[in-house]
Enzyme design. Structure first.
Site, PDB file in Angstrom:
ATOM      1  N   GLU A 163      41.957  38.732  39.754  1.00 57.81           N
ATOM      2  CA  GLU A 163      42.098  39.165  41.144  1.00 57.81           C
ATOM      3  C   GLU A 163      41.866  40.662  41.240  1.00 57.81           C
ATOM      4  O   GLU A 163      42.426  41.423  40.473  1.00 57.81           O
ATOM      5  CB  GLU A 163      43.507  38.793  41.629  1.00 57.81           C
ATOM      6  CG  GLU A 163      43.722  39.045  43.093  1.00 57.81           C
ATOM      7  CD  GLU A 163      42.593  38.519  43.935  1.00 57.81           C
ATOM      8  OE1 GLU A 163      42.393  37.308  43.970  1.00 57.81           O
ATOM      9  OE2 GLU A 163      41.865  39.331  44.557  1.00 57.81           O
ATOM     10  N   LYS A 218      38.060  42.547  34.135  1.00 53.42           N
ATOM     11  CA  LYS A 218      39.230  42.935  34.921  1.00 53.42           C
ATOM     12  C   LYS A 218      39.898  44.170  34.312  1.00 53.42           C
ATOM     13  O   LYS A 218      40.226  45.134  35.011  1.00 53.42           O
ATOM     14  CB  LYS A 218      40.220  41.759  34.973  1.00 53.42           C
ATOM     15  CG  LYS A 218      41.560  42.075  35.623  1.00 53.42           C
ATOM     16  CD  LYS A 218      41.413  42.468  37.073  1.00 53.42           C
ATOM     17  CE  LYS A 218      42.622  43.161  37.608  1.00 53.42           C
ATOM     18  NZ  LYS A 218      43.453  42.471  38.499  1.00 53.42           N
ATOM     19  N   CYS A 274      49.239  47.596  37.616  1.00 50.59           N
ATOM     20  CA  CYS A 274      48.042  47.258  36.830  1.00 50.59           C
ATOM     21  C   CYS A 274      47.483  48.378  35.968  1.00 50.59           C
ATOM     22  O   CYS A 274      47.183  48.152  34.792  1.00 50.59           O
ATOM     23  CB  CYS A 274      46.935  46.789  37.763  1.00 50.59           C
ATOM     24  SG  CYS A 274      47.257  45.162  38.430  1.00 50.59           S
TER      25      CYS A 274
END
Ligand code: UDX
Ligand code: ADP
Length: 461
Positions: A163, A218, A274
């Site tokens: 995501e 990612k 993140c």
């Protein structure tokens, strides 16, 4: 191609909640059930008062109210959701390990493994498993190992679908993603997931790759973004010494189309769940292949970010005549960026910790973060007892109470409402000289010096 009718998502957090809400909104023919072990979180997702959703995210409540009860459900019945689903998204948290090998760097995969074991135990029909959490490269392989060796002989196809939404703009990012990335080995399984996104995302924006490329992309996307922030922050320190202005430099370099203008905002340091975690992960992976030069290179992005946070705190102390002991310092903002109630790795936590070591009295106002969360963040650091944190830190629910009688204001989050405050009136209620330390450069347009404040932004003299 396998027809998908029911989707389950394990983990109702900042990623699982908004993503599944939008998938359900755009695919009314699918039943989407989001499950979580945390009963309070699920109750909040089911709350009839949409202001009580567990996550603050602009636009989220209207998506939830459109789909919830129609084809979007939130539940703690993990087993039932797994049993009924054709496709299962895993969206549980993967924090940095706090113990054992890789402590402080590697991702803790225990929640992922628990999910895999639970799926293996319950599944009686073939399922497509989608990794949504950010994971180290080759996690899919471990997942497959657990599923195939402990399961009931049913077939599992594993896809990686990282995501890319950013908090605070999650719904806009989900509605109009730059790209959707799907990695996998089995083209039929990939097509099943492509189909779901195609309900609203143009096909050319849906990229398909092999599993490892998807997993690595990612980590690399977040590392590149964080690197830009650390790069501009490194230059901000140089600007402060030389008389250059960081916003002018950012504009000048950002106009170069090869560089681009986004993510060049100097700040007190990046936070969020993140950036740091993913870079540490990248560093850990590189080291595990003995790529020490590569690992050292990326580690510097974090070193610089830590430096930026302590530099901000040191600057406050130095400017206030080398002592903040007993002085009231008003924190405007605690979240790691505006428009979210998320505080994970927020720079505010570390700046506060630094000032508390110097016995400052910190008073915090954040429009969306609860007092409970703020104390939890400080207690988690373990720098002092929880009683001490409560003695030194006060949390208030309006800016005026925070600033009233303060020696200094420190802006830690760029909430829009801070730009509109009545600074003239505020100054009358502060101790003099009245200091403002703007960790987000959001107040400089106000000409605070003219109002008599001693104003310091980031990256300017
Ligand atoms: C990030 C990625 O952007 C997203 O694609 C990924 O899915 C998750 O991680 P997020 O952490 O939610 O998203 O927010 P982001 O907007 O990237 O900001 C991260 C941190 O960097 C914030 O603390 C922000 O204030 C800071 N930042 C960002 C800056 O200091 N300057 C900038 O120019 C941009
Ligand atoms: P993210 O930002 O990645 O979404 P969060 O911490 O916000 O991370 O959300 C992860 C959620 O996953 C948490 O609400 C947690 O309770 C849930 N979770 C973790 N492990 C499990 C599990 N085995 N089964 C169900 N839910 C889980």
């Amino acid at each position: 191609m396998k027809e998908i009718k029911k989707i389950a998502c394990i983990g109702a957090g900042y990623v699982g909640g908004p993503t599944m809400s939008v998938i359900a909104q755009k695919n009314p023919h699918l039943t989407v059930t989001v499950v979580d072990l945390n009963q309070m979180r699920i109750d909040a997702w089911n709350s009839s008062d949409l202001d009580k959703l567990p996550i603050y995210e602009p636009g989220l409540s209207s998506v939830v109210s459109e789909a919830r009860g129609r084809n979007l459900f939130f539940s703690t019945d993990v087993e039932k959701a797994i049993d009924e689903a054709d496709m299962i998204f895993i969206s549980v948290n993967t924090p940095t390990k706090t113990y054992g090998k890789g402590k402080g760097q590697a991702a803790d995969l225990k929640y992922i493994e628990l999910c895999a074991r639970q799926i293996a135990k319950i599944a009686k029909t073939d399922k497509i498993i989608v990794e949504k959490s950010t994971l180290p490269v080759r996690t899919a392989e471990s997942l497959k190992g657990i599923l195939d060796n402990t399961g009931n002989g049913v077939n599992f196809d594993i896809l990686s679908n990282p995501e890319f939404l950013a908090e605070g703009t999650a719904i806009a990012d989900l509605h109009q993603p730059d790209r959707v990335l799907i990695g996998g080995e089995n083209s039929e399984a990939i097509e099943s997931l492509v189909n779901i996104y195609e309900s609203w995302v143009p096909r050319e924006r849906i990229l398909t790759t092999n599993l490892w490329s998807s997993e690595l992309s990612k980590l690399v996307a977040n590392a590149f973004l964080a690197q830009r922030v650390s790069s501009i922050n490194a230059i901000s320190e140089l600007c402060e010494q030389t008389g250059a202005n960081i916003d002018e430099v950012a504009r000048a370099i950002g106009q170069d189309s090869r560089i681009g203008s986004k993510f060049l905002k100097a700040s007190v340091g990046f936070g969020g769940s993140c950036f740091q975690k993913d870079i540490l992960n990248l560093v850990y992976i590189a080291r595990s292949y003995n790529l020490n030069v590569v690992a050292d290179y990326w580690e510097q992005v974090i070193t610089l970010n830590d430096h930026q946070k302590s530099r901000f705190a040191e600057n406050i102390i130095q400017t206030m005549y080398n002592t903040v002991n007993g002085k009231k310092i008003a924190f405007l903002g605690w979240a790691f960026k505006k428009d979210t109630n998320d505080t994970r790795e927020s720079a505010a936590i570390y700046v506060a910790d630094y000032l508390l070591d110097e016995e400052a009295n910190v008073v915090v106002y954040d429009p969306k973060v609860s007092a409970e969360q703020i104390y939890k963040d400080l207690d988690y650091l373990g720098s002092r007892t929880s009683e001490e944190n409560r003695r030194l830190v006060k949390v208030v629910d309006n800016y005026f109470e925070a600033i009233n009688g303060a020696h200094a204001v420190a802006v830690l989050t760029e909430w829009d409402e801070f730009k509109q405050l009545d600074w003239k009136n505020i100054k009358l209620n502060m101790q003099l000289p009245a200091f403002i330390f703007d960790g987000r450069n959001v107040l400089e347009h106000l000409d605070l010096a003219e109002l008599g404040f001693l104003y310091k932004g980031i990256g300017k003299q």
